[in-house]
Design a protein around this motif. Structure first.
Motif, PDB file in Angstrom:
ATOM      1  N   UNK A   1       0.808  -1.214   0.000  1.00  0.00           N
ATOM      2  CA  UNK A   1       0.000   0.000   0.000  1.00  0.00           C
ATOM      3  C   UNK A   1       0.843   1.267   0.000  1.00  0.00           C
ATOM      4  N   UNK A   2       2.141   1.125   0.283  1.00  0.00           N
ATOM      5  CA  UNK A   2       3.008   2.301   0.233  1.00  0.00           C
ATOM      6  C   UNK A   2       3.128   2.871  -1.178  1.00  0.00           C
ATOM      7  N   UNK A   3       2.817   2.067  -2.180  1.00  0.00           N
ATOM      8  CA  UNK A   3       2.991   2.536  -3.563  1.00  0.00           C
ATOM      9  C   UNK A   3       1.663   2.634  -4.304  1.00  0.00           C
ATOM     10  N   UNK A   4       0.537   2.390  -3.608  1.00  0.00           N
ATOM     11  CA  UNK A   4      -0.764   2.518  -4.277  1.00  0.00           C
ATOM     12  C   UNK A   4      -1.817   2.880  -3.239  1.00  0.00           C
ATOM     13  N   UNK A   5      -2.437   4.028  -3.398  1.00  0.00           N
ATOM     14  CA  UNK A   5      -3.461   4.482  -2.471  1.00  0.00           C
ATOM     15  C   UNK A   5      -4.797   3.835  -2.813  1.00  0.00           C
ATOM     16  N   UNK A   6      -5.380   3.082  -1.880  1.00  0.00           N
ATOM     17  CA  UNK A   6      -6.660   2.415  -2.154  1.00  0.00           C
ATOM     18  C   UNK A   6      -7.777   3.400  -2.458  1.00  0.00           C
ATOM     19  N   UNK A   7      -8.662   2.996  -3.332  1.00  0.00           N
ATOM     20  CA  UNK A   7      -9.825   3.800  -3.692  1.00  0.00           C
ATOM     21  C   UNK A   7     -10.952   3.543  -2.698  1.00  0.00           C
ATOM     22  N   UNK A   8     -11.563   4.609  -2.197  1.00  0.00           N
ATOM     23  CA  UNK A   8     -12.665   4.465  -1.248  1.00  0.00           C
ATOM     24  C   UNK A   8     -13.835   3.712  -1.867  1.00  0.00           C
ATOM     25  N   UNK A   9     -14.071   3.945  -3.152  1.00  0.00           N
ATOM     26  CA  UNK A   9     -15.176   3.255  -3.828  1.00  0.00           C
ATOM     27  C   UNK A   9     -14.970   1.743  -3.814  1.00  0.00           C
ATOM     28  N   UNK A  10     -13.715   1.319  -3.982  1.00  0.00           N
ATOM     29  CA  UNK A  10     -13.423  -0.115  -3.962  1.00  0.00           C
ATOM     30  C   UNK A  10     -13.527  -0.670  -2.555  1.00  0.00           C
ATOM     31  N   UNK A  11     -12.968   0.048  -1.586  1.00  0.00           N
ATOM     32  CA  UNK A  11     -12.989  -0.417  -0.196  1.00  0.00           C
ATOM     33  C   UNK A  11     -14.416  -0.538   0.319  1.00  0.00           C
ATOM     34  N   UNK A  12     -15.272   0.411  -0.075  1.00  0.00           N
ATOM     35  CA  UNK A  12     -16.645   0.435   0.439  1.00  0.00           C
ATOM     36  C   UNK A  12     -17.519  -0.700  -0.093  1.00  0.00           C
ATOM     37  N   UNK A  13     -17.003  -1.486  -1.016  1.00  0.00           N
ATOM     38  CA  UNK A  13     -17.746  -2.655  -1.485  1.00  0.00           C
ATOM     39  C   UNK A  13     -17.738  -3.777  -0.456  1.00  0.00           C
ATOM     40  N   UNK A  14     -16.889  -3.632   0.579  1.00  0.00           N
ATOM     41  CA  UNK A  14     -16.726  -4.678   1.587  1.00  0.00           C
ATOM     42  C   UNK A  14     -17.086  -4.142   2.963  1.00  0.00           C
ATOM     43  N   UNK A  15     -17.595  -5.020   3.808  1.00  0.00           N
ATOM     44  CA  UNK A  15     -17.913  -4.627   5.180  1.00  0.00           C
ATOM     45  C   UNK A  15     -16.636  -4.564   6.013  1.00  0.00           C
ATOM     46  N   UNK A  16     -16.732  -3.880   7.154  1.00  0.00           N
ATOM     47  CA  UNK A  16     -15.602  -3.805   8.080  1.00  0.00           C
ATOM     48  C   UNK A  16     -15.179  -5.203   8.513  1.00  0.00           C
ATOM     49  N   UNK A  17     -16.175  -6.072   8.745  1.00  0.00           N
ATOM     50  CA  UNK A  17     -15.879  -7.435   9.188  1.00  0.00           C
ATOM     51  C   UNK A  17     -15.137  -8.221   8.110  1.00  0.00           C
ATOM     52  N   UNK A  18     -15.534  -8.032   6.867  1.00  0.00           N
ATOM     53  CA  UNK A  18     -14.861  -8.726   5.772  1.00  0.00           C
ATOM     54  C   UNK A  18     -13.424  -8.233   5.612  1.00  0.00           C
ATOM     55  N   UNK A  19     -13.234  -6.933   5.722  1.00  0.00           N
ATOM     56  CA  UNK A  19     -11.895  -6.357   5.558  1.00  0.00           C
ATOM     57  C   UNK A  19     -10.951  -6.837   6.654  1.00  0.00           C
ATOM     58  N   UNK A  20     -11.361  -6.676   7.916  1.00  0.00           N
ATOM     59  CA  UNK A  20     -10.492  -7.040   9.037  1.00  0.00           C
ATOM     60  C   UNK A  20     -10.372  -8.554   9.189  1.00  0.00           C
ATOM     61  N   UNK A  21     -11.466  -9.272   8.970  1.00  0.00           N
ATOM     62  CA  UNK A  21     -11.430 -10.712   9.146  1.00  0.00           C
ATOM     63  C   UNK A  21     -10.513 -11.408   8.167  1.00  0.00           C
ATOM     64  N   UNK A  22     -10.315 -10.799   6.989  1.00  0.00           N
ATOM     65  CA  UNK A  22      -9.455 -11.389   5.960  1.00  0.00           C
ATOM     66  C   UNK A  22      -8.199 -10.577   5.699  1.00  0.00           C
ATOM     67  N   UNK A  23      -8.055  -9.427   6.385  1.00  0.00           N
ATOM     68  CA  UNK A  23      -6.885  -8.541   6.226  1.00  0.00           C
ATOM     69  C   UNK A  23      -6.666  -8.179   4.752  1.00  0.00           C
ATOM     70  N   UNK A  24      -7.755  -7.911   4.041  1.00  0.00           N
ATOM     71  CA  UNK A  24      -7.674  -7.536   2.628  1.00  0.00           C
ATOM     72  C   UNK A  24      -7.879  -6.046   2.475  1.00  0.00           C
ATOM     73  N   UNK A  25      -7.287  -5.473   1.423  1.00  0.00           N
ATOM     74  CA  UNK A  25      -7.500  -4.063   1.105  1.00  0.00           C
ATOM     75  C   UNK A  25      -7.773  -3.935  -0.391  1.00  0.00           C
ATOM     76  N   UNK A  26      -9.017  -3.682  -0.774  1.00  0.00           N
ATOM     77  CA  UNK A  26      -9.321  -3.438  -2.188  1.00  0.00           C
ATOM     78  C   UNK A  26      -8.597  -2.174  -2.656  1.00  0.00           C
TER      79      UNK A  26
END
Length: 214
Positions: A68-93
């Motif tokens: 992530x130091x070389x690519x800033x995540x898009x809020x539109x992409x991140x918002x496709x996932x719930x907080x539980x999905x993001x943290x539970x799988x440690x993923x960043x769209x």
């Protein structure tokens, strides 16, 4: 077209002599039983460094490395996932365009989980190898975990989206591991070392990837 499996990472780590095979196999078995993220446990327990594990995944699965130091995540992409999905799988769209979504994995995410996400959001997922620590740090800073109810705690699991215990072994394993995953995430956030190894300041995704992997 290829399957992302923790067992392939475990085999490569052992073949390269990066850790004791008996320890790696024990952790792999425990993670499969509890639902914890195998790659995160390896990094958290200092058995394999974050960057070395990323290099192994790039070599094994022939995937690009995109911390992530070389690519800033898009809020539109991140918002496709719930907080539980993001943290539970440690993923960043990272980004979404038309029917495609690029997603930074915590080194790797099992194919079953990615496929279920793709079906739910109705997009083809293009996975890239990310850093466990970078992903977790970004989530802590930008999508903080706030568990207000017991139900929210139960939902925090790397389970297949929309899965049910009766639908397959994966869902059963993840359901049984909810408590272990939650404890793991809380402990990881408490123990996060502010001086943890960072990506080199002059890192270039295009120019330095070859040096990193070679």
């Amino acid at each position: 077209s290829q399957r992302f499996e923790y067992s392939r990472i475990a085999e490569s780590v052992c073949e390269l002599g990066m850790a004791d095979p008996a320890v790696i196999q024990h952790i792999l078995t425990q993670c499969m039983d509890s639902g914890e993220l195998f790659t995160e446990v390896l990094v958290r327990e200092n058995l394999v460094s974050d960057w070395e594990l990323s290099q192994v995944a790039c070599d094994v699965f022939n995937l690009p490395f995109m911390p992530l130091e070389v690519y800033e995540p898009s809020s539109d992409a991140v918002d496709l996932f719930s907080i539980e999905e993001l943290h539970g799988n440690c993923i960043v769209p990272l980004d979404s365009y038309s029917g495609l979504l690029t997603l930074a994995m915590p080194v790797i995410t099992p194919t079953e989980v990615l496929a279920a996400f793709a079906e739910r959001i109705e997009k083809q997922i293009i996975p890239v190898v990310g850093s466990v620590q970078s992903n977790r740090r970004w989530l802590m800073e930008n999508r903080p975990l706030q568990i207000a109810t017991p139900q929210a705690a139960e939902d925090l699991s790397p389970a297949i989206p929309g899965g049910d215990a009766s639908e397959g072994d994966w869902s059963q394993i993840f359901d049984e591991g909810d408590a272990a995953v939650l404890d793991s995430l809380q402990q990881f956030e408490e123990d996060m070392d502010p001086n943890a190894e960072e990506a080199p300041s002059d890192f270039s995704a295009a120019d330095d990837l070859e040096d990193l992997l070679g």
